[in-house]
Scaffold this motif. Structure first.
Motif, mmCIF file in Angstrom:
data_model
loop_
_atom_site.group_PDB
_atom_site.id
_atom_site.type_symbol
_atom_site.label_atom_id
_atom_site.label_comp_id
_atom_site.label_asym_id
_atom_site.label_seq_id
_atom_site.Cartn_x
_atom_site.Cartn_y
_atom_site.Cartn_z
ATOM 1 N N SER A 1 -40.362 56.200 -38.139
ATOM 2 C CA SER A 1 -39.101 55.538 -38.775
ATOM 3 C C SER A 1 -38.809 54.070 -38.418
ATOM 4 O O SER A 1 -38.119 53.461 -38.904
ATOM 5 C CB SER A 1 -38.103 56.308 -38.320
ATOM 6 N N SER A 2 -40.078 53.370 -37.831
ATOM 7 C CA SER A 2 -39.847 52.091 -37.445
ATOM 8 C C SER A 2 -40.584 51.007 -38.572
ATOM 9 O O SER A 2 -41.990 51.249 -38.497
ATOM 10 C CB SER A 2 -40.235 51.931 -36.003
ATOM 11 N N SER A 3 -39.806 50.372 -39.283
ATOM 12 C CA SER A 3 -40.595 49.683 -40.456
ATOM 13 C C SER A 3 -41.701 48.889 -39.893
ATOM 14 O O SER A 3 -42.659 48.656 -40.673
ATOM 15 C CB SER A 3 -39.381 48.890 -41.223
ATOM 16 N N GLY A 4 -41.584 48.004 -38.968
ATOM 17 C CA GLY A 4 -42.444 47.117 -38.413
ATOM 18 C C GLY A 4 -43.809 47.765 -38.048
ATOM 19 O O GLY A 4 -44.701 47.203 -38.204
ATOM 20 N N TYR A 5 -43.703 49.002 -37.604
ATOM 21 C CA TYR A 5 -44.837 49.722 -37.408
ATOM 22 C C TYR A 5 -45.550 50.535 -38.503
ATOM 23 O O TYR A 5 -46.743 50.542 -38.513
ATOM 24 C CB TYR A 5 -44.467 50.891 -36.188
ATOM 25 N N VAL A 6 -44.961 51.032 -39.214
ATOM 26 C CA VAL A 6 -45.159 51.816 -40.331
ATOM 27 C C VAL A 6 -46.004 51.234 -41.418
ATOM 28 O O VAL A 6 -46.705 51.587 -42.098
ATOM 29 C CB VAL A 6 -44.018 52.629 -40.756
ATOM 30 N N PHE A 7 -45.260 49.953 -41.761
ATOM 31 C CA PHE A 7 -45.651 49.252 -42.731
ATOM 32 C C PHE A 7 -46.400 48.114 -42.588
ATOM 33 O O PHE A 7 -47.010 47.478 -43.588
ATOM 34 C CB PHE A 7 -44.319 48.821 -43.690
ATOM 35 N N SER A 8 -46.368 47.387 -41.607
ATOM 36 C CA SER A 8 -47.218 46.229 -41.085
ATOM 37 C C SER A 8 -48.862 46.408 -40.676
ATOM 38 O O SER A 8 -49.236 47.479 -40.062
ATOM 39 C CB SER A 8 -46.506 45.358 -40.005
ATOM 40 N N ALA A 9 -49.498 45.459 -41.026
ATOM 41 C CA ALA A 9 -50.965 45.662 -40.355
ATOM 42 C C ALA A 9 -50.978 45.947 -38.922
ATOM 43 O O ALA A 9 -50.037 44.865 -38.403
ATOM 44 C CB ALA A 9 -51.653 44.559 -41.035
ATOM 45 N N SER A 10 -51.619 46.615 -38.505
ATOM 46 C CA SER A 10 -51.371 46.570 -36.877
ATOM 47 C C SER A 10 -52.062 45.454 -36.146
ATOM 48 O O SER A 10 -52.773 44.442 -36.682
ATOM 49 C CB SER A 10 -52.511 47.930 -36.386
ATOM 50 N N LEU A 11 -51.781 45.379 -34.822
ATOM 51 C CA LEU A 11 -52.279 44.267 -34.220
ATOM 52 C C LEU A 11 -53.762 43.837 -34.095
ATOM 53 O O LEU A 11 -54.502 44.653 -34.020
ATOM 54 C CB LEU A 11 -51.777 44.359 -32.649
ATOM 55 N N PRO A 12 -54.204 42.622 -34.234
ATOM 56 C CA PRO A 12 -55.611 42.385 -34.290
ATOM 57 C C PRO A 12 -56.029 42.898 -32.933
ATOM 58 O O PRO A 12 -55.478 42.842 -31.866
ATOM 59 C CB PRO A 12 -55.608 40.848 -34.161
ATOM 60 N N PRO A 13 -57.230 43.549 -32.961
ATOM 61 C CA PRO A 13 -57.588 44.193 -31.715
ATOM 62 C C PRO A 13 -57.997 43.447 -30.810
ATOM 63 O O PRO A 13 -57.814 43.625 -29.649
ATOM 64 C CB PRO A 13 -59.381 45.007 -32.481
ATOM 65 N N TYR A 14 -58.471 42.125 -30.791
ATOM 66 C CA TYR A 14 -58.883 41.130 -29.988
ATOM 67 C C TYR A 14 -57.486 40.956 -29.006
ATOM 68 O O TYR A 14 -57.667 40.656 -27.958
ATOM 69 C CB TYR A 14 -59.554 39.930 -30.088
ATOM 70 N N LEU A 15 -56.434 41.003 -29.633
ATOM 71 C CA LEU A 15 -54.969 40.676 -28.982
ATOM 72 C C LEU A 15 -54.579 41.727 -28.068
ATOM 73 O O LEU A 15 -54.189 41.570 -26.897
ATOM 74 C CB LEU A 15 -54.188 40.359 -29.955
ATOM 75 N N ALA A 16 -55.162 43.005 -28.461
ATOM 76 C CA ALA A 16 -54.784 44.214 -27.738
ATOM 77 C C ALA A 16 -55.629 44.092 -26.437
ATOM 78 O O ALA A 16 -55.318 44.416 -25.414
ATOM 79 C CB ALA A 16 -54.831 45.277 -28.575
ATOM 80 N N SER A 17 -56.851 43.777 -26.654
ATOM 81 C CA SER A 17 -57.676 43.722 -25.700
ATOM 82 C C SER A 17 -57.377 42.473 -24.699
ATOM 83 O O SER A 17 -57.319 42.690 -23.404
ATOM 84 C CB SER A 17 -59.088 43.483 -26.353
ATOM 85 N N ALA A 18 -56.938 41.155 -25.085
ATOM 86 C CA ALA A 18 -56.279 40.253 -24.217
ATOM 87 C C ALA A 18 -55.116 40.784 -23.408
ATOM 88 O O ALA A 18 -54.954 40.360 -22.100
ATOM 89 C CB ALA A 18 -56.174 39.074 -25.216
ATOM 90 N N ALA A 19 -54.336 41.695 -24.094
ATOM 91 C CA ALA A 19 -53.188 41.955 -23.482
ATOM 92 C C ALA A 19 -53.397 42.851 -22.145
ATOM 93 O O ALA A 19 -52.864 42.820 -21.036
ATOM 94 C CB ALA A 19 -52.142 42.652 -24.188
ATOM 95 N N ILE A 20 -54.511 43.783 -22.416
ATOM 96 C CA ILE A 20 -55.218 44.705 -21.440
ATOM 97 C C ILE A 20 -55.494 43.879 -20.244
ATOM 98 O O ILE A 20 -55.309 44.264 -18.973
ATOM 99 C CB ILE A 20 -55.938 45.655 -21.805
ATOM 100 N N THR A 21 -56.406 42.860 -20.449
ATOM 101 C CA THR A 21 -56.935 42.097 -19.445
ATOM 102 C C THR A 21 -56.085 41.333 -18.669
ATOM 103 O O THR A 21 -56.044 41.044 -17.317
ATOM 104 C CB THR A 21 -57.847 41.056 -20.125
ATOM 105 N N ALA A 22 -54.919 40.738 -19.404
ATOM 106 C CA ALA A 22 -53.863 40.062 -18.662
ATOM 107 C C ALA A 22 -52.843 40.990 -17.636
ATOM 108 O O ALA A 22 -52.907 40.482 -16.831
ATOM 109 C CB ALA A 22 -52.892 39.447 -19.847
ATOM 110 N N ILE A 23 -52.913 42.263 -17.910
ATOM 111 C CA ILE A 23 -52.104 42.972 -17.101
ATOM 112 C C ILE A 23 -53.069 43.262 -16.051
ATOM 113 O O ILE A 23 -52.685 43.320 -14.690
ATOM 114 C CB ILE A 23 -51.816 44.270 -17.794
ATOM 115 N N ASP A 24 -54.266 43.361 -16.299
ATOM 116 C CA ASP A 24 -55.339 43.715 -15.140
ATOM 117 C C ASP A 24 -55.297 42.380 -14.245
ATOM 118 O O ASP A 24 -55.373 42.649 -12.869
ATOM 119 C CB ASP A 24 -56.702 43.892 -15.655
ATOM 120 N N VAL A 25 -55.416 41.160 -14.672
ATOM 121 C CA VAL A 25 -55.399 40.040 -13.855
ATOM 122 C C VAL A 25 -54.127 39.860 -13.009
ATOM 123 O O VAL A 25 -53.938 39.662 -11.662
ATOM 124 C CB VAL A 25 -55.671 38.852 -14.705
ATOM 125 N N LEU A 26 -52.922 40.491 -13.643
ATOM 126 C CA LEU A 26 -51.780 40.286 -13.045
ATOM 127 C C LEU A 26 -51.598 41.312 -11.736
ATOM 128 O O LEU A 26 -51.380 40.876 -10.736
ATOM 129 C CB LEU A 26 -50.592 40.507 -13.944
#
Length: 487
Positions: free
Chosen positions: A342-367
């Motif tokens: 039921s969340s419009s931004g999730y249901v109707f928007s193109a998903s996050l570019p994969p490289y940005l998701a990968s960068a977020a995972i790496t950033a948490i690892d570095v932190l």
């Protein structure tokens, strides 16, 4: 004969006049308006009633029906002036911010000159970090750039699920959900849960992303004074005691962990007590506290020692501490699953570019591998606070541990527009004369926040001590000159 007729007419007129005088002088026909005696109002009212009935009985005039001639149509078209597509351009809309010509790190390039950057929320200094760049490069080679579809329509890639699991593990929550744009997280999460007829009590200082989410929810929104728990308590008390339908309505408290418009930190411990006493749900935006507050950067919950499950909904943008893009919401599995449907931004928007998701995972690892980044950031905040503690004409409105150091004028000019003009003058001179990039808190015409404007400095773990001292000395010097000339 003529004398007799004249006498008869005179007697009739006298008799009529006596009856009229009598009718106007009877007690029921007299009135006193503002101390003035007015007689005969009943007579006047009856007369007006007769006139009204007469007019209503008449046939209304209707012009003859005939089609317009071509000449008349052309004249009407020539006279018609359409409403403007956009409002008229004023001086404020002509403002053009400085353009960055390199990465928005602790140092950047503007107009071909290297400057110290305090305008970007790069809290942990991850912009340009080699491990994040390597992660993005490998992800681009594997997945390409975009996803070309929403999450529910073949836009879900394994790295999205990995990122959601990594965020949930880091924060100690059951599940998380990714959004492709930081602001759309608040735009979508609030309306997904709060609907028309529900009650939201929000801080008056929340940023525009939250304001828009409140508007889109169509809920009844009540604002409490900025970071004032007495004001919040009073509103919750009045609502629960005076509203008979209170128990049947969904009720929310919406706050930011670190307020973007003031740099203050929300007193989460007191908010939780009020939430439990008055049975409200809490939505907390951790965009400026995730990766910053707490001993390991887990945000406001860790800072106050409050379990994450005490909060109903936690949102955050990933474009600040993690130096990537997108946003997330974390909480119970039911809260997350509801948004997937039921969340419009999730249901109707193109998903996050994969490289940005990968960068977020790496950033948490570095932190997690480098907790000294949090210590370095705190030390930098303390150094800048000390350097700006006696800046002339300003007071520091932000919390001493906030990564947003917010300078507010001690004496306002009485006009937000004039205050902003002074602040922008200071920011422009600091950039031009000392190569220090700071910004005044200019707000869009859509932003309803009415907190005082100020100069906002985003502190980074990547700043050196010399950067911080240079900024404080420059601001002190320029503020003394500009405010001295103004006074």
């Amino acid at each position: 004969m003529e004398t007799t007729m004249a006498s008869t007419v005179l007697n009739f007129m006298n008799t009529t006049l006596d009856w009229v005088t009598y009718a106007l002088d009877v007690p029921s026909a007299r009135a006193i308006v503002f101390g003035v005696h007015i007689g005969g109002h009943l007579f006047i009212e009856v007369f007006l009633l007769v006139v009204i009935l007469f007019l209503l009985s008449q046939k209304s005039y209707k012009p003859p029906k005939r089609p317009l001639t071509n000449k008349e149509i052309d004249e009407l078209c020539d006279e018609w002036v359409p409403e403007p597509l956009i409002p008229s351009i004023n001086e404020d809309m002509l403002y053009e911010p400085p353009v960055l010509e390199s990465a928005a790190g602790p140092h950047t390039i503007i107009n071909g000159k290297e400057v110290v950057n305090f305008a970007s929320a790069n809290y942990l200094g991850f912009i340009g970090h080699q491990r994040l760049l390597d992660s993005c490069s490998s992800s681009l080679e594997k997945y390409g750039v975009g996803s070309c579809g929403p999450r529910g329509f073949y836009g879900t890639i394994d790295v999205h699920l990995d990122c959601e699991a990594r965020i949930a593990k880091f924060l100690g929550t059951p599940d998380s959900i990714l959004y492709s744009y930081g602001l759309s997280t608040m735009f979508s999460a609030i309306p997904a849960f709060s609907k028309k007829g529900d009650i939201i009590v929000a801080d008056e200082g929340v940023h525009w992303g939250i304001q828009n989410g409140l508007y889109l929810s169509r809920s009844t929104v009540v604002y409490f004074k900025h970071n004032d728990m007495d004001s919040l308590r009073e509103i919750l008390e009045n609502f629960t005691t005076k509203n008979k339908r209170a128990k049947k309505l969904r009720r929310y408290i919406v706050v930011e962990a670190v307020y973007q418009n003031s740099g203050q930190i929300a007193p989460l411990d007191e908010i939780i007590k009020l939430k439990e006493k008055y049975r409200f749900r809490v939505l907390l935006d951790e965009s400026n506290s995730f990766g910053v507050l707490g001993s390991s950067g887990r945000g406001l919950t860790e800072y106050y020692g409050v379990p994450a499950d005490k909060l109903d909904i936690i949102t955050a943008a990933m474009g600040h501490a993690l130096a990537t893009e997108g946003g997330f919401c974390t909480g119970s599995a039911r809260v997350i699953d509801h948004q997937r449907l039921s969340s419009s931004g999730y249901v109707f928007s193109a998903s996050l570019p994969p490289y940005l998701a990968s960068a977020a995972i790496t950033a948490i690892d570095v932190l997690e591998e480098n907790p000294n980044l949090i210590t370095k950031l705190k030390n930098n905040i303390a150094v800048l606070w000390k350097g700006l503690s006696k800046i002339p004409g300003f007071t520091i409105a932000s919390h001493p541990e906030s990564p947003i150091v917010y300078l507010r004028l001690e004496k306002s000019t009485g006009s937000m527009k004039d205050d902003l003009h002074l602040l922008e003058n200071i920011a422009e001179r600091v950039l031009k004369e000392d190569s220090v990039f700071v910004v005044a808190s200019r707000r869009s015409t859509l932003d309803k926040c009415r907190l005082p404007v100020g100069i906002r400095l985003f502190v980074s773990a990547g700043h050196s001590e010399s950067d911080l001292l240079k900024a404080s000395e420059s601001l002190k010097r320029v503020a003394a000159l500009v405010l001295g000339d103004h006074n």
